[in-house]
Design a protein around this motif. Structure first.
Motif, PDB file in Angstrom:
ATOM      1  N   PHE A 128     -12.459   0.436 -47.144  1.00 51.85           N
ATOM      2  CA  PHE A 128     -11.276  -0.240 -46.571  1.00 51.85           C
ATOM      3  C   PHE A 128     -10.377  -0.761 -47.693  1.00 51.85           C
ATOM      4  CE2 PHE A 128     -13.256  -0.142 -42.445  1.00 51.85           C
ATOM      5  CZ  PHE A 128     -12.227  -0.348 -41.540  1.00 51.85           C
ATOM      6  N   ILE A 129     -10.993  -1.312 -48.738  1.00 53.31           N
ATOM      7  CA  ILE A 129     -10.191  -1.867 -49.835  1.00 53.31           C
ATOM      8  C   ILE A 129      -9.557  -0.746 -50.656  1.00 53.31           C
ATOM      9  CG2 ILE A 129     -10.353  -3.113 -52.040  1.00 53.31           C
ATOM     10  CD1 ILE A 129     -12.158  -5.138 -50.659  1.00 53.31           C
ATOM     11  N   ARG A 130     -10.336   0.270 -50.997  1.00 54.93           N
ATOM     12  CA  ARG A 130      -9.806   1.385 -51.802  1.00 54.93           C
ATOM     13  C   ARG A 130      -8.657   2.106 -51.108  1.00 54.93           C
ATOM     14  NH1 ARG A 130     -13.189   4.085 -56.007  1.00 54.93           N
ATOM     15  NH2 ARG A 130     -14.836   2.624 -56.462  1.00 54.93           N
ATOM     16  N   SER A 131      -8.707   2.137 -49.768  1.00 58.18           N
ATOM     17  CA  SER A 131      -7.638   2.834 -49.039  1.00 58.18           C
ATOM     18  C   SER A 131      -6.370   1.992 -48.940  1.00 58.18           C
ATOM     19  CB  SER A 131      -8.123   3.184 -47.628  1.00 58.18           C
ATOM     20  OG  SER A 131      -8.199   1.986 -46.865  1.00 58.18           O
ATOM     21  N   GLY A 132      -6.456   0.725 -49.366  1.00 59.69           N
ATOM     22  CA  GLY A 132      -5.286  -0.154 -49.282  1.00 59.69           C
ATOM     23  C   GLY A 132      -5.174  -0.881 -47.954  1.00 59.69           C
ATOM     24  N   GLN A 133      -6.116  -0.625 -47.051  1.00 62.97           N
ATOM     25  CA  GLN A 133      -6.076  -1.226 -45.710  1.00 62.97           C
ATOM     26  C   GLN A 133      -6.382  -2.728 -45.758  1.00 62.97           C
ATOM     27  OE1 GLN A 133      -5.886   0.709 -42.699  1.00 62.97           O
ATOM     28  NE2 GLN A 133      -5.879  -1.183 -41.502  1.00 62.97           N
ATOM     29  N   SER A 134      -7.311  -3.136 -46.628  1.00 58.76           N
ATOM     30  CA  SER A 134      -7.752  -4.539 -46.660  1.00 58.76           C
ATOM     31  C   SER A 134      -7.659  -5.093 -48.078  1.00 58.76           C
ATOM     32  CB  SER A 134      -9.208  -4.658 -46.196  1.00 58.76           C
ATOM     33  OG  SER A 134      -9.353  -4.094 -44.922  1.00 58.76           O
ATOM     34  N   LYS A 135      -7.396  -6.413 -48.138  1.00 57.95           N
ATOM     35  CA  LYS A 135      -7.284  -7.059 -49.468  1.00 57.95           C
ATOM     36  C   LYS A 135      -8.442  -8.024 -49.721  1.00 57.95           C
ATOM     37  CE  LYS A 135      -2.891  -5.818 -50.630  1.00 57.95           C
ATOM     38  NZ  LYS A 135      -3.062  -4.501 -49.978  1.00 57.95           N
ATOM     39  N   LYS A 136      -8.845  -8.713 -48.673  1.00 52.49           N
ATOM     40  CA  LYS A 136      -9.966  -9.657 -48.833  1.00 52.49           C
ATOM     41  C   LYS A 136     -10.946  -9.442 -47.679  1.00 52.49           C
ATOM     42  CE  LYS A 136      -8.267 -13.304 -51.751  1.00 52.49           C
ATOM     43  NZ  LYS A 136      -7.015 -12.634 -52.149  1.00 52.49           N
ATOM     44  N   VAL A 137     -12.184  -9.138 -48.040  1.00 45.89           N
ATOM     45  CA  VAL A 137     -13.177  -8.751 -47.030  1.00 45.89           C
ATOM     46  C   VAL A 137     -14.437  -9.591 -47.213  1.00 45.89           C
ATOM     47  CG1 VAL A 137     -14.540  -6.852 -46.089  1.00 45.89           C
ATOM     48  CG2 VAL A 137     -12.286  -6.390 -47.062  1.00 45.89           C
ATOM     49  N   VAL A 158     -47.039 -10.310 -41.534  1.00 48.12           N
ATOM     50  CA  VAL A 158     -47.051 -10.962 -42.855  1.00 48.12           C
ATOM     51  C   VAL A 158     -45.867 -10.535 -43.722  1.00 48.12           C
ATOM     52  CG1 VAL A 158     -49.571 -11.107 -42.782  1.00 48.12           C
ATOM     53  CG2 VAL A 158     -48.504  -9.176 -43.959  1.00 48.12           C
ATOM     54  N   LEU A 159     -45.141  -9.496 -43.276  1.00 53.74           N
ATOM     55  CA  LEU A 159     -44.152  -8.858 -44.156  1.00 53.74           C
ATOM     56  C   LEU A 159     -42.742  -9.422 -44.067  1.00 53.74           C
ATOM     57  CD1 LEU A 159     -45.130  -5.109 -43.486  1.00 53.74           C
ATOM     58  CD2 LEU A 159     -45.883  -6.558 -45.381  1.00 53.74           C
ATOM     59  N   PHE A 160     -42.402 -10.077 -42.950  1.00 53.15           N
ATOM     60  CA  PHE A 160     -40.982 -10.342 -42.683  1.00 53.15           C
ATOM     61  C   PHE A 160     -40.591 -11.818 -42.736  1.00 53.15           C
ATOM     62  CE2 PHE A 160     -42.084  -6.323 -40.560  1.00 53.15           C
ATOM     63  CZ  PHE A 160     -41.226  -5.485 -41.252  1.00 53.15           C
ATOM     64  N   GLY A 161     -39.298 -12.047 -42.969  1.00 54.12           N
ATOM     65  CA  GLY A 161     -38.745 -13.397 -43.004  1.00 54.12           C
ATOM     66  C   GLY A 161     -37.303 -13.379 -42.526  1.00 54.12           C
ATOM     67  N   ASP A 162     -36.685 -14.562 -42.485  1.00 54.95           N
ATOM     68  CA  ASP A 162     -35.320 -14.715 -41.967  1.00 54.95           C
ATOM     69  C   ASP A 162     -34.379 -15.226 -43.061  1.00 54.95           C
ATOM     70  OD1 ASP A 162     -36.421 -14.104 -39.480  1.00 54.95           O
ATOM     71  OD2 ASP A 162     -36.841 -16.215 -39.058  1.00 54.95           O
ATOM     72  N   GLY A 163     -33.094 -14.913 -42.926  1.00 55.48           N
ATOM     73  CA  GLY A 163     -32.114 -15.428 -43.895  1.00 55.48           C
ATOM     74  C   GLY A 163     -30.867 -14.562 -43.937  1.00 55.48           C
ATOM     75  N   ALA A 164     -29.897 -15.015 -44.725  1.00 56.96           N
ATOM     76  CA  ALA A 164     -28.609 -14.309 -44.800  1.00 56.96           C
ATOM     77  C   ALA A 164     -27.993 -14.456 -46.180  1.00 56.96           C
ATOM     78  CB  ALA A 164     -27.653 -14.874 -43.760  1.00 56.96           C
ATOM     79  N   GLY A 165     -27.198 -13.452 -46.538  1.00 57.48           N
ATOM     80  CA  GLY A 165     -26.418 -13.521 -47.767  1.00 57.48           C
ATOM     81  C   GLY A 165     -25.040 -12.933 -47.502  1.00 57.48           C
ATOM     82  N   ALA A 166     -24.069 -13.310 -48.333  1.00 51.64           N
ATOM     83  CA  ALA A 166     -22.702 -12.844 -48.109  1.00 51.64           C
ATOM     84  C   ALA A 166     -21.975 -12.685 -49.432  1.00 51.64           C
ATOM     85  CB  ALA A 166     -21.960 -13.847 -47.230  1.00 51.64           C
ATOM     86  N   VAL A 167     -20.976 -11.804 -49.441  1.00 48.82           N
ATOM     87  CA  VAL A 167     -20.075 -11.708 -50.592  1.00 48.82           C
ATOM     88  C   VAL A 167     -18.638 -11.670 -50.082  1.00 48.82           C
ATOM     89  CG1 VAL A 167     -21.750 -10.415 -52.000  1.00 48.82           C
ATOM     90  CG2 VAL A 167     -20.015  -9.164 -50.729  1.00 48.82           C
ATOM     91  N   VAL A 168     -17.723 -12.195 -50.903  1.00 49.74           N
ATOM     92  CA  VAL A 168     -16.292 -12.031 -50.633  1.00 49.74           C
ATOM     93  C   VAL A 168     -15.784 -10.984 -51.614  1.00 49.74           C
ATOM     94  CG1 VAL A 168     -14.027 -13.133 -50.533  1.00 49.74           C
ATOM     95  CG2 VAL A 168     -16.084 -14.438 -49.933  1.00 49.74           C
ATOM     96  N   LEU A 169     -15.183  -9.922 -51.063  1.00 53.12           N
ATOM     97  CA  LEU A 169     -14.622  -8.850 -51.895  1.00 53.12           C
ATOM     98  C   LEU A 169     -13.110  -8.980 -51.928  1.00 53.12           C
ATOM     99  CD1 LEU A 169     -16.362  -5.552 -50.636  1.00 53.12           C
ATOM    100  CD2 LEU A 169     -16.870  -6.802 -52.733  1.00 53.12           C
ATOM    101  N   GLU A 170     -12.513  -8.627 -53.060  1.00 51.34           N
ATOM    102  CA  GLU A 170     -11.042  -8.572 -53.101  1.00 51.34           C
ATOM    103  C   GLU A 170     -10.589  -7.288 -53.766  1.00 51.34           C
ATOM    104  OE1 GLU A 170      -9.107 -11.460 -55.563  1.00 51.34           O
ATOM    105  OE2 GLU A 170     -10.343 -10.989 -57.307  1.00 51.34           O
ATOM    106  N   ALA A 171      -9.363  -6.883 -53.444  1.00 53.11           N
ATOM    107  CA  ALA A 171      -8.763  -5.719 -54.095  1.00 53.11           C
ATOM    108  C   ALA A 171      -8.429  -6.098 -55.529  1.00 53.11           C
ATOM    109  CB  ALA A 171      -7.504  -5.299 -53.349  1.00 53.11           C
ATOM    110  N   SER A 172      -8.725  -5.182 -56.466  1.00 48.57           N
ATOM    111  CA  SER A 172      -8.524  -5.485 -57.881  1.00 48.57           C
ATOM    112  C   SER A 172      -8.109  -4.212 -58.626  1.00 48.57           C
ATOM    113  CB  SER A 172      -9.850  -6.030 -58.434  1.00 48.57           C
ATOM    114  OG  SER A 172      -9.878  -5.966 -59.828  1.00 48.57           O
ATOM    115  N   ASP A 173      -7.400  -4.384 -59.757  1.00 46.07           N
ATOM    116  CA  ASP A 173      -7.020  -3.200 -60.562  1.00 46.07           C
ATOM    117  C   ASP A 173      -8.199  -2.699 -61.365  1.00 46.07           C
ATOM    118  OD1 ASP A 173      -4.603  -4.095 -59.803  1.00 46.07           O
ATOM    119  OD2 ASP A 173      -4.069  -4.989 -61.737  1.00 46.07           O
TER     120      ASP A 173
END
Ligand code: ACO
Length: 324
Positions: A128-137, A158-173
């Motif tokens: 989405f960012i590379r196509s120019g459609q989005s700037k901040k994702v 015994v193998l599983f757990g809960d949680g979340a992670g996130a990143v903010v992406l931006e368009a860049s040169d």
């Protein structure tokens, strides 16, 4: 016209407060810390309390990433959330999170690629960012996998757990993400799946509840082989050598699988981010949780090259090679 790249501005994560150690499990499951740790590397996992949802952890992780990036929710033009444990069937958890953040109006959707969900979401966001459609994702991986764990089934619980992670992406040169690779092979469904659904009916076999089915040994073998070729493919797609990598940030399912991938890349384990001991397998949450812990602990620094990879139910497998 100059090439557009997507670049990670900042990361965030969130875990349930409750920690369940292997010693805690020993009290009600026929297992031992020795068995779990020697086969998987897991020492403990975080478990959502009653009433806590995937969307709760996703929202908190997203808020932390947005704060760290200095980005207001209203600036976002896309939210993609990888999950296989959405709060409800619809609306998507991405829509629920969007509203709670106050980012109403931008596109928002979930991606279900099991444990590869976050890396899939990252790959899509990059397009989405590379196509120019989005700037901040905003890209999130979030799960409450213990909701579909049968605590009487020692092979899986015994193998599983809960949680979340996130990143903010931006368009860049400047890079940014060099390459992403996404794959699936639906032919392996029987090795790792949850049979309960909407069209097939909401009920599992009598007395079983909603639970994960996994042929651990077979999954292990396919995962190691598949990840070997995935990392080669990703390096080739980015035009890079393994020696240029600073960190491997793998899906955190099993330390032995992680070690096999590191060996293939000729990377010492002190260049591999390992959180499986603390978080266990949080599916889509695993890679962004590991990334955020590495960023916040100061291990991962600006300008370093990171290889992210994941493998999960489907089978699905995916990777991203990026400069942080
Ligand atoms: N505690 C004690 N003993 C156990 C437990 C337990 N929790 N679970 C199984 N055992 C026993 C088995 O009954 C078996 O006993 P037996 O030999 O008397 O029959 C014995 O331990 C060995 O079992 P194996 O399945 O051969 O053990 P293995 O060394 O293969 O390890 C494991 C099992 C940890 C599941 C491993 O195969 C694995 O990690 N596989 C990959 C799983 C994975 O990566 N999933 C990722 C995707 S998850 C997703 O997408 C949602």
């Amino acid at each position: 016209m100059a090439q557009i790249y997507s670049r990670i501005m900042a990361t965030g994560s969130a875990l349930p407060e409750r920690v369940l150690t292997n010693a805690d499990l020993e009290k009600f499951v026929d297992t031992s810390d020795e068995w779990i740790h020697s086969r998987t590397g897991i020492r403990q996992r975080h478990v959502a309390a009653e009433g806590e949802t995937t969307g709760d952890f996703a929202t908190l992780a997203a808020q932390r990433a947005l704060d760290a990036a200095g980005v207001k929710p209203s600036e976002l033009d896309l939210i993609i959330l990888g999950t296989t444990t959405p709060d409800i069937i619809f609306p998507s958890t991405a829509c629920l999170v969007q509203h709670r953040l106050g980012a109403n109006g931008c596109a928002a959707f979930d991606v279900n690629a099991a444990c590869s969900g976050f890396v899939y979401a990252l790959g899509i966001a990059d397009k989405f960012i590379r196509s120019g459609q989005s700037k901040k994702v905003l890209v999130i991986g979030a799960e409450t996998l213990t909701r579909m764990v049968d605590w009487t089934e020692r092979e899986t619980c015994v193998l599983f757990g809960d949680g979340a992670g996130a990143v903010v992406l931006e368009a860049s040169d400047e890079p940014g993400i060099y390459a992403t690779c996404l794959h699936a092979d639906g032919g392996h469904k029987e090795l790792l799946y949850n049979p309960v659904g909407v069209s097939v009916g909401f009920k599992d076999e009598p007395n079983h509840g909603v639970r994960i089915r996994m042929s651990g040994r077979e999954v292990f073998k396919v995962a190691v082989k598949t990840l070997d070729s995935l990392v080669e493919e990703t390096l080739a797609a980015a035009g890079m050598e393994a020696s240029q990598l600073d960190w491997l940030i793998p899906h955190q399912a099993n330390l032995r699988i992680i070690e096999a991938t590191a060996k293939r890349l000729n990377m010492p384990m002190d260049q591999v981010i390992v959180t499986v001991d603390k978080h266990a397998n949080t599916s889509s949450g695993s890679v962004p949780l590991a990334l955020d812990s590495a960023v916040r602990s100061g291990k991962v620094k600006r300008g370093q090259n990171l290889l992210l990879e994941a493998f999960g139910g489907g089978f699905t497998w995916a990777s991203a090679l990026l400069r942080y």
